[in-house]
Write an enzyme that holds these catalytic residues in place. Structure first.
Site, short mmCIF file in Angstrom:
data_model
loop_
_atom_site.label_atom_id
_atom_site.label_comp_id
_atom_site.label_asym_id
_atom_site.label_seq_id
_atom_site.Cartn_x
_atom_site.Cartn_y
_atom_site.Cartn_z
N TRP A 128 57.94 -17.68 -48.88
CA TRP A 128 57.50 -19.08 -48.92
C TRP A 128 58.66 -20.00 -49.27
CZ3 TRP A 128 57.84 -22.23 -53.17
CH2 TRP A 128 58.09 -21.62 -54.40
N LYS A 188 52.55 -30.31 -58.95
CA LYS A 188 51.93 -30.85 -60.17
C LYS A 188 51.92 -32.37 -60.16
CE LYS A 188 53.70 -26.94 -62.90
NZ LYS A 188 54.55 -26.42 -61.83
N HIS A 190 64.10 -23.01 -65.89
CA HIS A 190 63.20 -22.18 -66.69
C HIS A 190 63.74 -20.76 -66.82
CE1 HIS A 190 59.33 -24.71 -65.89
NE2 HIS A 190 59.98 -25.12 -66.94
N TYR A 191 63.47 -20.17 -67.99
CA TYR A 191 63.68 -18.73 -68.16
C TYR A 191 62.56 -18.21 -69.06
CZ TYR A 191 65.83 -14.21 -68.40
OH TYR A 191 66.07 -12.87 -68.25
N TYR A 248 59.61 -17.93 -60.18
CA TYR A 248 59.99 -17.11 -59.03
C TYR A 248 61.51 -16.96 -59.07
CZ TYR A 248 60.42 -21.88 -57.15
OH TYR A 248 60.71 -23.22 -56.98
N TYR A 249 61.98 -15.82 -58.56
CA TYR A 249 63.37 -15.45 -58.74
C TYR A 249 64.27 -15.91 -57.60
CZ TYR A 249 61.80 -12.94 -62.81
OH TYR A 249 61.26 -12.64 -64.04
N HIS A 250 64.33 -17.22 -57.43
CA HIS A 250 65.30 -17.89 -56.56
C HIS A 250 65.66 -19.16 -57.31
CE1 HIS A 250 67.14 -19.22 -52.69
NE2 HIS A 250 66.90 -20.41 -53.22
N LEU A 251 66.96 -19.39 -57.50
CA LEU A 251 67.38 -20.48 -58.39
C LEU A 251 66.80 -21.82 -57.95
CD1 LEU A 251 69.27 -20.95 -60.88
CD2 LEU A 251 70.91 -21.88 -59.24
N HIS A 252 66.16 -22.50 -58.88
CA HIS A 252 65.61 -23.83 -58.64
C HIS A 252 65.69 -24.63 -59.93
CE1 HIS A 252 62.30 -21.26 -60.02
NE2 HIS A 252 61.71 -22.36 -60.50
#
Length: 323
Positions: A161, A193, A254-255, A259-263
């Site tokens: 996605w 959101k 965030h950490y 989801y594990y793609h840098l944003h």
């Protein structure tokens, strides 16, 4: 949406922008006009402060589960005049001297509820939106390598996605800015959101084009041009389109990420955004300064983050005797 992202989630758990309008398979979701035939199974959780509720149910004629997220929309200054007219019904609850208390019923178009339908929903969606105890995990660099990273690599984290957005196969009409550079470029689009009405509730996501950067753990000095570019051009684009100045924006990562793609997250300072608390949000400016001082700062750092009691990652730490 309300505060429902305060934990590590898999891609299947996440109500991503694409998934809010599409089925898990990627096919276009059926548009609905109402909740005819919907059967309420259970109220999963509610947040009176944020005026939202999460419920589990099913649609008539289907064996699949559905999760519905409902949140009352904020007041809109532009429509308040229309609300304070004879079209809004008042029912008196109490009168004491000059103080009158009423329940009011504005016209439907001025009294909306933001609604997200996740359908078909998995057991993980149901778990994600259920009320659970929250715990803090202190993840050392060693524990990341021994527990977290193997967990990430063992999960079916589909990022299709995300790639659909980057490749303009989905949500291209929502893109507000793009830098197409394959190393330092990114796409900017509104987070689901935000209803894009009140700038005080502004919530924008910057998704980098470069693939393979999972999270803060992967960042080093070689990524500073990328981070600087997102910070600079992202703020400029938001100011140009929405008139929100640089000193009115929180810009953070965030950490654990959803989801594990840098944003990167851009939110208005007046907005009490979910996930901006300690143990989740890391200001982008601080991230860049830390990397400038020490290139391997984030691979070596001990991270503290929150996780719910049924979160698969929390269970991994518990099984390893770390909780």
């Amino acid at each position: 949406m309300a505060d429902h992202s305060e934990k590590h989630v898999t891609e299947d758990d996440k109500a991503t922008p694409a998934k809010m309008r599409k089925l898990e398979s990627g096919d276009a979701a059926e548009a609905r006009d109402n909740f005819a035939g919907f059967k309420l199974i259970k109220v999963l959780n509610e947040n009176t402060r944020n005026k939202c509720i999460f419920v589990h149910g099913s649609f008539e004629g289907s064996d699949d589960d559905a999760v519905v997220l409902m949140e009352k929309t904020p007041f809109d200054k532009q429509s308040i005049s229309a609300m304070l007219t004879s079209t809004t019904d008042l029912k008196q609850v109490m009168q004491n001297d000059i103080y009158g208390v009423y329940t009011s019923s504005p016209p439907p178009d001025l009294n909306g509820i933001n609604t997200t339908i996740i359908y078909p929903a998995t057991d993980r969606h149901i778990m994600k939106y259920s009320a659970q105890q929250i715990y803090l995990i202190n993840e050392t660099a060693e524990e990341y390598q021994e527990i977290t990273l193997p967990f990430i690599e063992s999960q079916p984290f589909s990022l299709q996605w995300v790639y659909n957005i980057l490749d303009k196969k989905a949500e291209s009409d929502r893109i507000i800015f793009e830098d197409e550079d394959t190393d330092t470029g990114f796409i900017l689009l509104p987070d689901m959101k935000w209803d894009e009405k009140l700038t005080e509730n502004l919530y924008i996501i910057g998704i980098c084009h470069k693939r393979g950067i999972r999270s803060l753990r992967d960042l080093g000095r070689e990524h500073l041009p990328l981070l600087n570019n997102i910070a600079k051009k992202g703020k400029e684009a938001i100011c140009t389109k929405y008139g929100v100045k640089e000193n009115q924006l929180r810009v953070y990562l965030h950490y654990q990420p959803s989801y594990y793609h840098l944003h990167v997250h851009f939110t208005h300072v007046n907005f009490d955004a979910p996930g901006m608390n300690i143990g989740k949000a890391h200001l982008l400016l601080d991230v860049m300064e830390n990397i400038e001082m020490q290139s391997d700062y984030y691979p070596k750092k001990t991270f503290t983050f929150t996780a719910k009691e049924k979160d698969p990652l929390y269970l991994k730490y518990k099984a390893a005797g770390k909780m």
